[in-house]
Design a protein around this motif. Structure first.
Motif, PDB file in Angstrom:
ATOM      1  N   LEU A  34       0.832  -1.203   0.000  1.00 51.20           N
ATOM      2  CA  LEU A  34       0.000   0.000   0.000  1.00 51.20           C
ATOM      3  C   LEU A  34       0.865   1.251   0.000  1.00 51.20           C
ATOM      4  CD1 LEU A  34      -2.581  -1.042   2.743  1.00 51.20           C
ATOM      5  CD2 LEU A  34      -2.893  -1.165   0.269  1.00 51.20           C
ATOM      6  N   THR A  35       0.370   2.323  -0.631  1.00 52.83           N
ATOM      7  CA  THR A  35       1.021   3.618  -0.479  1.00 52.83           C
ATOM      8  C   THR A  35       0.810   4.107   0.954  1.00 52.83           C
ATOM      9  OG1 THR A  35      -0.953   4.872  -1.093  1.00 52.83           O
ATOM     10  CG2 THR A  35       0.522   4.166  -2.894  1.00 52.83           C
ATOM     11  N   HIS A  36       1.542   5.153   1.333  1.00 51.84           N
ATOM     12  CA  HIS A  36       1.415   5.621   2.715  1.00 51.84           C
ATOM     13  C   HIS A  36       0.019   6.156   3.001  1.00 51.84           C
ATOM     14  CE1 HIS A  36       2.318   9.498   0.765  1.00 51.84           C
ATOM     15  NE2 HIS A  36       1.794  10.074   1.818  1.00 51.84           N
ATOM     16  N   PHE A  37      -0.649   6.735   1.987  1.00 51.18           N
ATOM     17  CA  PHE A  37      -2.020   7.198   2.191  1.00 51.18           C
ATOM     18  C   PHE A  37      -2.932   6.018   2.523  1.00 51.18           C
ATOM     19  CE2 PHE A  37      -0.725  10.875  -0.567  1.00 51.18           C
ATOM     20  CZ  PHE A  37      -0.987  11.867   0.352  1.00 51.18           C
ATOM     21  N   SER A  38      -2.861   4.956   1.723  1.00 49.32           N
ATOM     22  CA  SER A  38      -3.700   3.778   1.951  1.00 49.32           C
ATOM     23  C   SER A  38      -3.365   3.120   3.284  1.00 49.32           C
ATOM     24  CB  SER A  38      -3.518   2.771   0.812  1.00 49.32           C
ATOM     25  OG  SER A  38      -4.081   3.236  -0.387  1.00 49.32           O
ATOM     26  N   ALA A  39      -2.065   3.048   3.599  1.00 51.23           N
ATOM     27  CA  ALA A  39      -1.648   2.393   4.840  1.00 51.23           C
ATOM     28  C   ALA A  39      -2.176   3.139   6.061  1.00 51.23           C
ATOM     29  CB  ALA A  39      -0.124   2.294   4.891  1.00 51.23           C
ATOM     30  N   GLU A  40      -2.170   4.472   6.022  1.00 50.92           N
ATOM     31  CA  GLU A  40      -2.683   5.252   7.153  1.00 50.92           C
ATOM     32  C   GLU A  40      -4.190   5.069   7.302  1.00 50.92           C
ATOM     33  OE1 GLU A  40      -1.465   9.255   6.546  1.00 50.92           O
ATOM     34  OE2 GLU A  40       0.588   8.909   7.222  1.00 50.92           O
ATOM     35  N   ARG A  41      -4.891   5.021   6.186  1.00 51.17           N
ATOM     36  CA  ARG A  41      -6.339   4.817   6.248  1.00 51.17           C
ATOM     37  C   ARG A  41      -6.657   3.429   6.822  1.00 51.17           C
ATOM     38  NH1 ARG A  41      -8.102   7.234   0.264  1.00 51.17           N
ATOM     39  NH2 ARG A  41      -7.084   9.276   0.521  1.00 51.17           N
ATOM     40  N   LEU A  42      -5.936   2.419   6.373  1.00 50.04           N
ATOM     41  CA  LEU A  42      -6.159   1.075   6.890  1.00 50.04           C
ATOM     42  C   LEU A  42      -5.871   1.012   8.385  1.00 50.04           C
ATOM     43  CD1 LEU A  42      -6.727  -1.958   6.457  1.00 50.04           C
ATOM     44  CD2 LEU A  42      -4.283  -2.221   5.934  1.00 50.04           C
ATOM     45  N   ARG A  43      -4.786   1.632   8.812  1.00 48.41           N
ATOM     46  CA  ARG A  43      -4.433   1.608  10.233  1.00 48.41           C
ATOM     47  C   ARG A  43      -5.522   2.244  11.081  1.00 48.41           C
ATOM     48  NH1 ARG A  43       0.845   4.846  12.038  1.00 48.41           N
ATOM     49  NH2 ARG A  43      -0.491   6.551  11.311  1.00 48.41           N
ATOM     50  N   TYR A  44      -6.043   3.392  10.636  1.00 51.34           N
ATOM     51  CA  TYR A  44      -7.085   4.054  11.416  1.00 51.34           C
ATOM     52  C   TYR A  44      -8.375   3.235  11.417  1.00 51.34           C
ATOM     53  CZ  TYR A  44     -10.327   7.631  13.058  1.00 51.34           C
ATOM     54  OH  TYR A  44     -11.278   8.311  13.769  1.00 51.34           O
ATOM     55  N   ALA A  45      -8.719   2.616  10.291  1.00 54.46           N
ATOM     56  CA  ALA A  45      -9.915   1.774  10.234  1.00 54.46           C
ATOM     57  C   ALA A  45      -9.792   0.601  11.203  1.00 54.46           C
ATOM     58  CB  ALA A  45     -10.132   1.266   8.811  1.00 54.46           C
ATOM     59  N   ILE A  46      -8.614   0.000  11.262  1.00 57.48           N
ATOM     60  CA  ILE A  46      -8.402  -1.103  12.201  1.00 57.48           C
ATOM     61  C   ILE A  46      -8.495  -0.602  13.641  1.00 57.48           C
ATOM     62  CG2 ILE A  46      -6.660  -2.737  13.039  1.00 57.48           C
ATOM     63  CD1 ILE A  46      -5.801  -3.107  10.121  1.00 57.48           C
ATOM     64  N   TRP A  47      -7.953   0.577  13.906  1.00 58.66           N
ATOM     65  CA  TRP A  47      -8.070   1.170  15.249  1.00 58.66           C
ATOM     66  C   TRP A  47      -9.536   1.377  15.608  1.00 58.66           C
ATOM     67  CZ3 TRP A  47     -10.197   5.595  17.289  1.00 58.66           C
ATOM     68  CH2 TRP A  47      -9.842   5.899  18.600  1.00 58.66           C
ATOM     69  N   LEU A  48     -10.322   1.900  14.661  1.00 59.83           N
ATOM     70  CA  LEU A  48     -11.744   2.099  14.912  1.00 59.83           C
ATOM     71  C   LEU A  48     -12.443   0.770  15.167  1.00 59.83           C
ATOM     72  CD1 LEU A  48     -13.078   4.827  12.435  1.00 59.83           C
ATOM     73  CD2 LEU A  48     -13.056   4.907  14.928  1.00 59.83           C
ATOM     74  N   GLY A  49     -12.038  -0.251  14.403  1.00 59.04           N
ATOM     75  CA  GLY A  49     -12.618  -1.570  14.627  1.00 59.04           C
ATOM     76  C   GLY A  49     -12.337  -2.077  16.023  1.00 59.04           C
ATOM     77  N   HIS A  50     -11.093  -1.895  16.489  1.00 62.69           N
ATOM     78  CA  HIS A  50     -10.740  -2.291  17.855  1.00 62.69           C
ATOM     79  C   HIS A  50     -11.538  -1.478  18.878  1.00 62.69           C
ATOM     80  CE1 HIS A  50      -7.677  -5.259  17.286  1.00 62.69           C
ATOM     81  NE2 HIS A  50      -6.906  -4.466  16.566  1.00 62.69           N
ATOM     82  N   ARG A  51     -11.646  -0.190  18.637  1.00 64.75           N
ATOM     83  CA  ARG A  51     -12.297   0.706  19.608  1.00 64.75           C
ATOM     84  C   ARG A  51     -13.803   0.422  19.709  1.00 64.75           C
ATOM     85  NH1 ARG A  51     -11.288   5.958  21.780  1.00 64.75           N
ATOM     86  NH2 ARG A  51     -13.049   6.380  23.172  1.00 64.75           N
ATOM     87  N   THR A  52     -14.444   0.186  18.583  1.00 63.64           N
ATOM     88  CA  THR A  52     -15.897   0.048  18.567  1.00 63.64           C
ATOM     89  C   THR A  52     -16.374  -1.402  18.569  1.00 63.64           C
ATOM     90  OG1 THR A  52     -15.976   0.088  16.132  1.00 63.64           O
ATOM     91  CG2 THR A  52     -16.107   2.214  17.292  1.00 63.64           C
ATOM     92  N   GLY A  53     -15.525  -2.330  18.137  1.00 65.00           N
ATOM     93  CA  GLY A  53     -15.952  -3.711  18.008  1.00 65.00           C
ATOM     94  C   GLY A  53     -16.680  -3.992  16.712  1.00 65.00           C
ATOM     95  N   LEU A  54     -16.647  -3.049  15.775  1.00 62.66           N
ATOM     96  CA  LEU A  54     -17.316  -3.219  14.486  1.00 62.66           C
ATOM     97  C   LEU A  54     -16.382  -3.861  13.472  1.00 62.66           C
ATOM     98  CD1 LEU A  54     -19.066   0.275  14.319  1.00 62.66           C
ATOM     99  CD2 LEU A  54     -20.180  -1.936  14.747  1.00 62.66           C
ATOM    100  N   PRO A  55     -16.912  -4.650  12.535  1.00 61.42           N
ATOM    101  CA  PRO A  55     -16.070  -5.270  11.507  1.00 61.42           C
ATOM    102  C   PRO A  55     -15.561  -4.237  10.511  1.00 61.42           C
ATOM    103  CG  PRO A  55     -18.371  -5.782  11.119  1.00 61.42           C
ATOM    104  CD  PRO A  55     -18.317  -5.073  12.442  1.00 61.42           C
ATOM    105  N   VAL A  56     -14.420  -4.543   9.907  1.00 64.22           N
ATOM    106  CA  VAL A  56     -13.703  -3.585   9.056  1.00 64.22           C
ATOM    107  C   VAL A  56     -13.569  -4.145   7.643  1.00 64.22           C
ATOM    108  CG1 VAL A  56     -11.506  -2.354   8.738  1.00 64.22           C
ATOM    109  CG2 VAL A  56     -12.423  -2.725  11.043  1.00 64.22           C
ATOM    110  N   GLY A  57     -13.624  -3.255   6.663  1.00 65.88           N
ATOM    111  CA  GLY A  57     -13.405  -3.633   5.273  1.00 65.88           C
ATOM    112  C   GLY A  57     -12.564  -2.601   4.558  1.00 65.88           C
ATOM    113  N   PHE A  58     -12.267  -2.880   3.300  1.00 69.42           N
ATOM    114  CA  PHE A  58     -11.420  -1.988   2.498  1.00 69.42           C
ATOM    115  C   PHE A  58     -11.956  -1.980   1.075  1.00 69.42           C
ATOM    116  CE2 PHE A  58      -7.800  -0.387   0.205  1.00 69.42           C
ATOM    117  CZ  PHE A  58      -7.106   0.404   1.120  1.00 69.42           C
ATOM    118  N   SER A  59     -12.021  -0.790   0.488  1.00 68.88           N
ATOM    119  CA  SER A  59     -12.507  -0.624  -0.882  1.00 68.88           C
ATOM    120  C   SER A  59     -11.389  -0.072  -1.753  1.00 68.88           C
ATOM    121  CB  SER A  59     -13.711   0.326  -0.915  1.00 68.88           C
ATOM    122  OG  SER A  59     -14.099   0.602  -2.249  1.00 68.88           O
TER     123      SER A  59
END
Length: 279
Positions: free
Chosen positions: A119-144
Motif C-alpha cells: 500500500l502507499t502511505h495514504f492507503s496504509a494510514e487509512r487502513l491503520r485508522y480503520a483497524i483502530w476504529l474496529g478495535h475501539r468500537t468492536g465493528l467489523p472492518v473492510g477496504f474498498s
C-alpha cells in the motif's frame, strides 16, 4: 487535466509570459514574473495547504464524542449477537448493522523489499485508522480499492487484496469486506454501497484522509440514494465520516517551501478541482 492545471505548470507559464513582456511593457512584465515566482513559492508551502484545507475543502471534524460512543454501542450490540449465536450452536456469520470501510489511495504493484504488492502511505494510514476504529468500537472492518486508472495495465493484487494481507500479517485482523474492482472514489462508493446493501448493512463509516473526505461523503451519499431508489424495500444507507490525517500548523516553517507542503498543496488543489467539476 490535473497535470496541466496544478502547480508548478501555471506559474511556470506566468514566468515565461512575464519574461516576454519585460521588453515591451517593463512594469507589467516584472509584475507577472513576480506573480509566477510567488506562485511557485507558496504552492510548495504548508501554510497554503492549511488554508486550502480549512477554508476551501472544509473537512468534517474527527470522529469523537457522542458519535464515537454511538458506534461503540453498535459494536457491543453486534458482539452480543455473535455471542448468542455461538451459545446457540448455530453456524454462519452475523450481519452487522454498521461497517467500517477504508478507501484505497493507491498501491505499489511490486514492492522490492517485500517481493509483493504494498500500500502507499495514504492507503496504509487509512487502513491503520480503520483497524483502530474496529478495535475501539468492536465493528467489523473492510477496504474498498481495486486498481487505479493510471495502473490498469500493471500486474499484482488489487488495493483491497493487498490491504487484507497487510491487515492480517501486520495487525492480526481479518477484513470482513474487500471491494476489489473500483478504480476511483466514485466507484469506491457505488460498489461498496451495493455490496453492503446486499448484506443488509444499515450504516457505513467511511475512513479516508481529511482532505479527501468532503468528496468521499458526496459520492457515498449519492450512491446510497441511488441504491435506495433501486431497492425501495431497503432504508437509505447512513454514511458517517471518519477522517484521518489532518494537516496541522508547524509555526514559521509553514511559510517555507517543503516536500510535504508541495504534496499537500497539490492534493488539496486536486480535491478542490474535483469539487468544482463534480467529479
Amino acid at each position: 487535466m490535473t497535470a496541466l492545471v496544478l502547480p508548478p505548470v501555471p506559474f511556470l507559464v506566468l514566468i515565461v509570459v512575464g519574461a516576454r513582456l519585460i521588453l515591451p511593457r517593463r512594469g507589467l512584465g516584472y509584475l507577472v514574473l513576480l506573480l509566477g515566482v510567488l506562485g511557485i513559492w507558496f504552492s510548495n508551502c504548508q501554510v497554503t495547504a492549511l488554508a486550502l484545507q480549512d477554508h476551501v475543502l472544509k473537512p468534517p471534524g474527527p470522529l469523537q464524542g457522542a458519535e464515537l460512543a454511538r458506534l461503540e454501542a453498535a459494536g457491543k450490540a453486534y458482539a452480543q449477537q455473535v455471542a448468542q449465536l455461538r451459545r446457540a450452536g448455530r453456524g454462519g456469520a452475523v450481519a452487522p448493522s454498521v461497517a467500517v470501510m477504508a478507501l484505497g489511495a493507491g498501491r505499489e504493484p511490486l514492492a522490492p523489499e517485500y517481493g509483493v504488492s504494498d500500500l502507499t502511505h495514504f492507503s496504509a494510514e487509512r487502513l491503520r485508522y480503520a483497524i483502530w476504529l474496529g478495535h475501539r468500537t468492536g465493528l467489523p472492518v473492510g477496504f474498498s480499492g481495486g486498481v487505479g486508472w493510471a495502473q490498469q495495465g500493471d500486474v499484482g493484487a488489487s488495493e483491497a487484496e493487498t490491504a487484507a494481507r497487510v491487515a492480517q500479517q501486520f495487525y492480526g485482523v481479518p477484513l470482513r469486506w474487500t471491494e476489489t474492482r473500483s478504480a476511483d472514489t466514485r466507484q469506491n462508493a457505488l460498489l461498496t454501497v451495493t455490496m453492503l446493501g446486499e448484506q443488509q448493512v444499515q450504516e457505513v463509516v467511511v475512513v479516508t484522509d481529511a482532505f479527501h473526505m468532503p468528496r468521499a461523503m458526496r459520492v457515498f451519499n449519492e450512491a446510497a440514494r441511488h441504491e435506495a431508489a433501486l431497492h425501495p424495500d431497503r432504508p437509505v444507507l447512513k454514511v458517517t465520516p471518519a477522517p484521518t490525517h489532518y494537516w496541522r500548523r508547524e509555526g514559521g516553517l509553514d511559510w517555507l517551501p517543503s516536500v510535504g507542503g508541495a504534496t499537500n498543496v497539490r492534493v488539496a488543489l486536486k480535491e478542490a478541482l474535483a469539487q468544482l467539476t463534480g467529479v
